[in-house]
Design a protein around this motif. Structure first.
Motif, PDB file in Angstrom:
ATOM      1  N   TYR A 470      44.347 150.701  66.603  1.00 26.23           N
ATOM      2  CA  TYR A 470      43.700 152.012  66.464  1.00 26.23           C
ATOM      3  C   TYR A 470      43.517 152.372  64.987  1.00 26.23           C
ATOM      4  O   TYR A 470      42.493 152.916  64.578  1.00 26.23           O
ATOM      5  CB  TYR A 470      44.560 153.070  67.158  1.00 26.23           C
ATOM      6  N   SER A 472      42.909 150.434  62.673  1.00 25.78           N
ATOM      7  CA  SER A 472      41.857 149.592  62.093  1.00 25.78           C
ATOM      8  C   SER A 472      40.449 150.014  62.510  1.00 25.78           C
ATOM      9  O   SER A 472      39.465 149.460  62.005  1.00 25.78           O
ATOM     10  CB  SER A 472      42.082 148.126  62.500  1.00 25.78           C
ATOM     11  N   LEU A 473      40.342 150.985  63.405  1.00 24.23           N
ATOM     12  CA  LEU A 473      39.027 151.429  63.864  1.00 24.23           C
ATOM     13  C   LEU A 473      38.359 152.347  62.846  1.00 24.23           C
ATOM     14  O   LEU A 473      39.024 152.976  62.013  1.00 24.23           O
ATOM     15  CB  LEU A 473      39.161 152.181  65.199  1.00 24.23           C
ATOM     16  N   THR A 474      37.055 152.459  62.931  1.00 25.92           N
ATOM     17  CA  THR A 474      36.338 153.450  62.146  1.00 25.92           C
ATOM     18  C   THR A 474      36.561 154.829  62.766  1.00 25.92           C
ATOM     19  O   THR A 474      36.985 154.953  63.929  1.00 25.92           O
ATOM     20  CB  THR A 474      34.835 153.148  62.117  1.00 25.92           C
ATOM     21  N   ASP A 475      36.257 155.885  62.041  1.00 25.42           N
ATOM     22  CA  ASP A 475      36.428 157.240  62.566  1.00 25.42           C
ATOM     23  C   ASP A 475      35.593 157.441  63.836  1.00 25.42           C
ATOM     24  O   ASP A 475      36.044 158.066  64.808  1.00 25.42           O
ATOM     25  CB  ASP A 475      36.026 158.275  61.509  1.00 25.42           C
ATOM     26  N   GLU A 476      34.372 156.910  63.814  1.00 24.99           N
ATOM     27  CA  GLU A 476      33.489 157.062  64.971  1.00 24.99           C
ATOM     28  C   GLU A 476      34.045 156.335  66.190  1.00 24.99           C
ATOM     29  O   GLU A 476      34.038 156.865  67.319  1.00 24.99           O
ATOM     30  CB  GLU A 476      32.090 156.529  64.632  1.00 24.99           C
ATOM     31  N   ASN A 477      34.558 155.115  65.956  1.00 23.63           N
ATOM     32  CA  ASN A 477      35.140 154.348  67.061  1.00 23.63           C
ATOM     33  C   ASN A 477      36.376 155.036  67.635  1.00 23.63           C
ATOM     34  O   ASN A 477      36.625 154.994  68.846  1.00 23.63           O
ATOM     35  CB  ASN A 477      35.510 152.936  66.605  1.00 23.63           C
ATOM     36  N   ARG A 478      37.165 155.661  66.759  1.00 28.68           N
ATOM     37  CA  ARG A 478      38.360 156.361  67.243  1.00 28.68           C
ATOM     38  C   ARG A 478      37.987 157.500  68.185  1.00 28.68           C
ATOM     39  O   ARG A 478      38.640 157.716  69.214  1.00 28.68           O
ATOM     40  CB  ARG A 478      39.175 156.895  66.057  1.00 28.68           C
ATOM     41  N   TYR A 518      35.945 146.801  70.273  1.00 22.22           N
ATOM     42  CA  TYR A 518      35.619 147.582  69.068  1.00 22.22           C
ATOM     43  C   TYR A 518      35.825 146.749  67.801  1.00 22.22           C
ATOM     44  O   TYR A 518      35.028 146.803  66.858  1.00 22.22           O
ATOM     45  CB  TYR A 518      36.501 148.825  68.984  1.00 22.22           C
ATOM     46  N   LEU A 519      36.923 146.007  67.789  1.00 23.37           N
ATOM     47  CA  LEU A 519      37.271 145.232  66.593  1.00 23.37           C
ATOM     48  C   LEU A 519      36.536 143.902  66.530  1.00 23.37           C
ATOM     49  O   LEU A 519      36.530 143.246  65.484  1.00 23.37           O
ATOM     50  CB  LEU A 519      38.784 144.974  66.561  1.00 23.37           C
TER      51      LEU A 519
END
Length: 642
Positions: A470, A472-478, A518-519
């Motif tokens: 989590y 390592s995700l971008t803000d949008e992906n989170r 996502y990753l």
């Protein structure tokens, strides 16, 4: 008789030398405070020494004095407790002391201290009380078995002990007024704040500054020596220079120039008396000073040549420190248990290229480069199916790789016409060695991918993986992930959640699948035990960090390594109140991260980063190729004819 050569800055004097002298104890010092225990310890130490070394001299700690012009007596700046105790012990032997002591804080002190046995009403003054107790202790000690080395009966004991005190006990005499015109109280404060006594190097410095060494127009030479001494001490106080040369031992000493002075006795042993520079003598109290003092007394010209050689050695060490090649190769050789004195001996009489080839590059190539094999397995299976670990054997080549990476970067910049500069970045030997000294642990050879398989079967490991993924995700992906899996997250992080696939219909499996999409990562191919115990799966890591995260998954290790260097840890955690994952930061104790270690966890050596959540076989292969290339570069660069 009065002290001979009383204008010497430093000398060794027996009690017999003090005959006829008067000592004054000023009021800025505390009074006499030695307890019975301290007097007994001194007497027992004398007994042990006499029993094993009857013909030797017993050296007492320094007496620091200043000449009092008004009455020609000596103001005792430091050492009055020892001087007074010897005075009292002589009275216990029915011997009138050779010298007179007067305390500024005591009325009629000269008479009272001179005959403490007959002194009445000692309870009225705390100083006289302690003196009387010390006197009684000495009297009783003489009658007991503890003084057996001095004789079979009390009469024989007193005779032999008196002779020992008058002729064998040698005080280190230091005339502070000949090198420092400060008031005695100022000198006393400098010596006693923090209980710091005169170091051996300070005493040796006083010998070099002795007026007898500088006559006529040699005043400028004296000033030059003082300047050189202070310059060298300042250089040694620079931790980068100090730890480049040493393993750090002696770093806490108020003076570090002792390293240079001790080195002289090893490299130029021919300039010293052999018995004075024996290992036993140099390791004894004031042994280094006595070695220099012996030369000072017998051969002043030789004594001055010693300093000229010391200046030459400092020039050599400074050259090594400032030259990019020498710095990294000498620094590594020192860690590899070669000593600076041995390297200086090798340097003398050789051209620089021969020294580089034979004494720096050659041993490194022979021990590490020629035998380097990225496919070597550091361990083996035992008869019971277990694993015999030998990863510690890789520590030397891992450290060398870090040093060579920095050296290669420097050489690249040096050859770049846009830069044409020397040292761009030095490998910080001081940080590497301080970590070992400060933490009490040192450095571990750490597996990048854990030595034991982590199949994420436990809830703890599963939650850890989710949190780091989590992070390592971008803000949008989170935002998308939270919206799509809020209910699953609440279920997963509740206390009732069990292993994936049981009880909760594989909640972890669903979260894992979503995060890997996502990753953009796929489950890595498992490594064999042999592959996990090769250099391509090892890094150097400070023990505190390594043992802190134990058998953690790769992203946990990466985050710890990255944030440990900057002293600020960024992490994700489950907020039970808000029922969501939060990203937070906190201050942590920073640590030096070797450059190769940092690059490994940043996957700087990997050609393509397909999986940021695991150390994969392609990552390991790329790392192995890099280490092999680094070894080849070093050999081609510094051994072109081999």
């Amino acid at each position: 008789m009065p002290i001979n050569n009383s204008n010497e800055i430093i000398a060794f004097h027996t009690i017999k030398d003090f005959e006829g002298e008067s000592f004054f104890i000023p009021d800025y010092q505390r009074g006499y405070r030695w307890t019975e225990r301290e007097v007994l310890d001194l007497l027992n130490d004398w007994n042990d020494f006499y029993e094993n070394n009857r013909d030797g001299s017993y050296f007492m700690q320094p007496i620091v004095v200043k000449k009092r012009p008004d009455d020609d007596s000596w103001e005792v700046v430091d050492g009055q407790q020892r001087l007074t105790t010897v005075h009292l012990i002589l009275q216990a032997l029915n011997k009138k002391s050779a010298y007179d002591i007067k305390y500024a804080v005591l009325d009629n002190s000269s008479n009272n201290v001179a005959d403490i046995g007959e002194c009445q009403n000692t309870g009225d003054d705390i100083n006289l009380y302690y003196m009387k107790q010390a006197y009684k202790m000495a009297c009783g000690w003489m009658k007991g078995e503890e003084a057996k080395a001095f004789g079979a009966d009390e009469g024989q004991k007193k005779k032999n002990l008196s002779n020992f005190i008058f002729n064998k006990i040698r005080f280190l005499w230091y005339r502070a007024d000949l090198v420092d015109d400060s008031p005695g109280e100022k000198i006393f404060q400098r010596l006693n704040i923090g209980k710091i006594e005169l170091t051996q190097s300070e005493l040796i410095k006083a010998l070099f500054l002795s007026n007898d060494n500088f006559t006529g127009d040699a005043v400028n030479r004296k000033e030059e020596f003082a300047r050189q001494w202070d310059e060298f001490e300042a250089m040694f106080q620079n931790d980068e220079f100090w730890y480049f040369l040493t393993d750090g031992e002696g770093a806490d000493s108020p003076t570090r120039i002792d390293f240079l002075l001790g080195m002289m006795t090893e490299i130029h042993s021919d300039m010293f008396e052999q018995k004075e520079i024996s290992r036993e003598n140099l390791d004894s109290r004031d042994g280094l000073f006595r070695a220099y003092y012996s030369v000072f007394r017998k051969n002043r010209e030789q004594f001055k040549r010693i300093w000229d050689c010391a200046v030459d050695f400092m020039d050599i060490m400074r050259l090594w420190y400032e030259d990019v090649d020498m710095y990294h190769l000498v620094g590594f050789r020192v860690i590899d248990r070669e000593s600076i004195p041995n390297l200086i001996k090798a340097w003398n009489g050789k051209v620089v290229s021969d020294f580089m080839t034979n004494d720096l590059v050659g041993p490194i190539v022979q021990r590490y480069i020629d035998d380097f094999d990225a496919q070597k397995t550091y361990g083996s299976s035992d008869t019971n199916g277990g694993w015999k670990d030998r990863k510690s054997e890789a520590r030397g080549v891992l450290l060398l790789s870090n040093v060579l990476q920095v050296l290669r970067q420097n050489k690249s910049h040096e050859e770049n016409q846009d830069y044409t500069q020397g040292i761009f970045y030095k490998f910080p030997f001081h940080l590497y060695k301080k970590q070992k000294k400060g933490s009490g642990y040192g450095w571990d050879v750490e597996h990048i991918a854990s030595a034991t398989d982590n199949d994420l079967d436990s809830v703890q490991d599963q939650r850890e993986w989710i949190l780091f993924a989590y992070l390592s995700l971008t803000d949008e992906n989170r935002k998308e992930f939270n919206k799509a899996h809020r209910k699953s997250l609440c279920t997963f992080f509740s206390n009732e959640t069990k292993s994936a696939g049981s009880g909760e219909e594989g909640v972890f499996s669903k979260l894992y699948e979503s995060l890997t999409k996502y990753l953009g990562v796929n489950p890595p191919q498992p490594m064999s035990r042999e592959e996990k115990n090769r250099i391509s799966n090892f890094v150097l890591l400070d023990s505190a960090t390594n043992r802190g995260y134990k058998n953690a998954i790769f992203p946990t290790k990466r985050l710890h390594v990255k944030d440990k260097e900057r002293g600020r840890l960024r992490f994700a955690e489950w907020n039970k109140v808000k029922q969501e994952i939060e990203i937070r930061e906190k201050d942590v104790k920073s640590a030096f991260v070797p450059p190769c270690t940092k690059d490994v966890f940043m996957k700087a050596y990997s050609n393509v980063v397909n999986n940021s959540m695991a150390w994969t076989a392609p990552d390991a292969a790329a790392y192995a190729d890099y280490l092999t290339d680094l070894s080849d570069w070093f050999k081609e660069k510094y051994c072109p004819n081999n």
